[in-house]
Write an enzyme that holds these catalytic residues in place. Structure first.
Site, PDB file in Angstrom:
ATOM      1  N   ASP A  83       8.531 -12.168  -5.001  1.00  0.00           N
ATOM      2  CA  ASP A  83       8.715 -12.593  -3.623  1.00  0.00           C
ATOM      3  C   ASP A  83      10.197 -12.964  -3.463  1.00  0.00           C
ATOM      4  OD1 ASP A  83       8.125 -13.750  -1.012  1.00  0.00           O
ATOM      5  OD2 ASP A  83       8.410 -15.679  -2.034  1.00  0.00           O
ATOM      6  N   ASP A 116      11.964 -14.966  -0.367  1.00  0.00           N
ATOM      7  CA  ASP A 116      12.300 -16.276   0.215  1.00  0.00           C
ATOM      8  C   ASP A 116      11.475 -17.384  -0.447  1.00  0.00           C
ATOM      9  OD1 ASP A 116      13.860 -14.728   1.903  1.00  0.00           O
ATOM     10  OD2 ASP A 116      12.387 -14.747   3.528  1.00  0.00           O
ATOM     11  N   CYS A 118       7.479  -5.811   4.526  1.00  0.00           N
ATOM     12  CA  CYS A 118       6.609  -5.672   5.700  1.00  0.00           C
ATOM     13  C   CYS A 118       7.285  -6.345   6.881  1.00  0.00           C
ATOM     14  CB  CYS A 118       5.242  -6.312   5.457  1.00  0.00           C
ATOM     15  SG  CYS A 118       4.304  -6.534   7.001  1.00  0.00           S
ATOM     16  N   HIS A 144       6.010  -6.522   9.951  1.00  0.00           N
ATOM     17  CA  HIS A 144       5.038  -6.690  11.039  1.00  0.00           C
ATOM     18  C   HIS A 144       4.609  -8.141  11.219  1.00  0.00           C
ATOM     19  CE1 HIS A 144       4.442  -2.495   9.413  1.00  0.00           C
ATOM     20  NE2 HIS A 144       4.845  -2.295  10.655  1.00  0.00           N
ATOM     21  N   ASP A 172       5.948 -17.974  -3.811  1.00  0.00           N
ATOM     22  CA  ASP A 172       5.695 -19.364  -3.417  1.00  0.00           C
ATOM     23  C   ASP A 172       4.565 -19.500  -2.402  1.00  0.00           C
ATOM     24  OD1 ASP A 172       7.294 -18.198  -1.342  1.00  0.00           O
ATOM     25  OD2 ASP A 172       7.815 -20.212  -0.639  1.00  0.00           O
TER      26      ASP A 172
HETATM   27 MG   LIG Z   1       8.217 -16.743  -0.173  1.00  0.00          MG
HETATM   28 ZN   LIG Z   2       3.270  -4.592   7.562  1.00  0.00          ZN
END
Ligand SMILES: [Mg+2]
Ligand SMILES: [Zn+2]
Length: 182
Positions: A9, A11, A90, A92, A127
Site C-alpha cells: 500500500d 499512503d 484504482c 474510482h 494500513d
Molecule cells: Mg494506506
Molecule cells: Zn477501481
C-alpha cells in the site's frame, strides 16, 4: 517464472497519509521505507504498489496530480536503486462498485498474469483492513501496519487472517522471519 512479491500500500505505509495526498509540498517519505524495501529486494522479493485513489473519482484531484505525486515516490525509490515492478491504482469512488478497488483481488490477479507473481508466496502490507482482506482474497498473506490509519483500522480486522505490526520495518522483519512458501 513464478515470483514472490510484496504488494505495498502507498499512503500510510510507504509515505505519510495526508488525506487524499496529491500536492508535492505534502509528500513525506517515511524514514524507514528505503531501508525496508532494500531488505526485501535483497531477500529476493519483488515489489509492487497497490493503491486506492478515490480522490480522483471524487473529483478532488486529477490524474496529472496523481502522476506527479506518485512519480516523486518512484523517483525517490529509484534514486536508492529500488525498482517497483508495477503500480496498480484504482481511481474510482468507493460507490462505483469497480473491480479494481482494494480489497477486490483484480490487481493481484493482474500481477499474476502480467508479472508472474506467485500469489501464495506473496504478501500484502498496508494500513487498512482492506489491505489485509486483499491478501486473503488473493491467497496471499496480509500484514496491517499501525502507521497511517492502522490504529483506527485495527479493531475492524475481526476474523480476517493477518499479522499486526508497528510499521513497515517491522513488517519486513516479520516477512523475512517466516519460512518462504512456494
Ligand atoms: Mg494506506
Ligand atoms: Zn477501481
Amino acid at each position: 517464472m513464478d515470483r514472490a512479491y510484496v504488494f505495498l500500500d502507498r499512503d500510510g505505509t510507504l509515505i505519510e497519509d495526508v488525506h487524499h495526498g496529491h500536492r508535492l509540498e505534502d509528500y513525506l517519505l517515511f524514514p524507514s521505507t528505503i531501508d525496508s524495501l532494500g531488505r526485501l529486494r535483497q531477500a529476493g522479493f519483488r515489489l509492487a504498489i497497490v493503491t486506492n485513489q478515490s480522490g480522483i473519482g471524487r473529483g478532488l484531484f486529477g490524474l496529472d496530480d496523481y502522476a506527479r505525486y506518485h512519480g516523486r515516490l518512484l523517483d525517490d525509490l529509484s534514486a536508492a536503486g529500488l525498482e517497483i515492478d508495477a503500480t496498480y491504482m484504482c481511481p474510482h469512488a468507493p460507490d462505483t462498485g469497480c473491480e479494481c478497488r482494494k480489497p477486490n483481488p483484480s490487481s493481484l490477479l493482474r500481477a499474476r498474469a502480467e508479472l508472474g507473481a506467485d500469489l501464495g508466496a506473496s504478501w500484502v502490507v498496508g494500513d487498512h483492513v482492506s489491505d489485509v482482506q486483499l491478501a486473503a482474497n488473493a491467497g496471499s498473506r496480509g500484514i496491517l501496519v499501525l502507521t497511517g490509519h492502522g490504529e483506527v483500522e485495527r479493531p475492524k480486522l475481526g476474523s480476517t487472517p493477518g499479522t499486526v505490526v508497528a510499521d513497515l520495518a517491522a513488517a519486513v522483519r516479520h516477512i523475512l522471519a517466516v519460512p518462504r512458501r512456494g
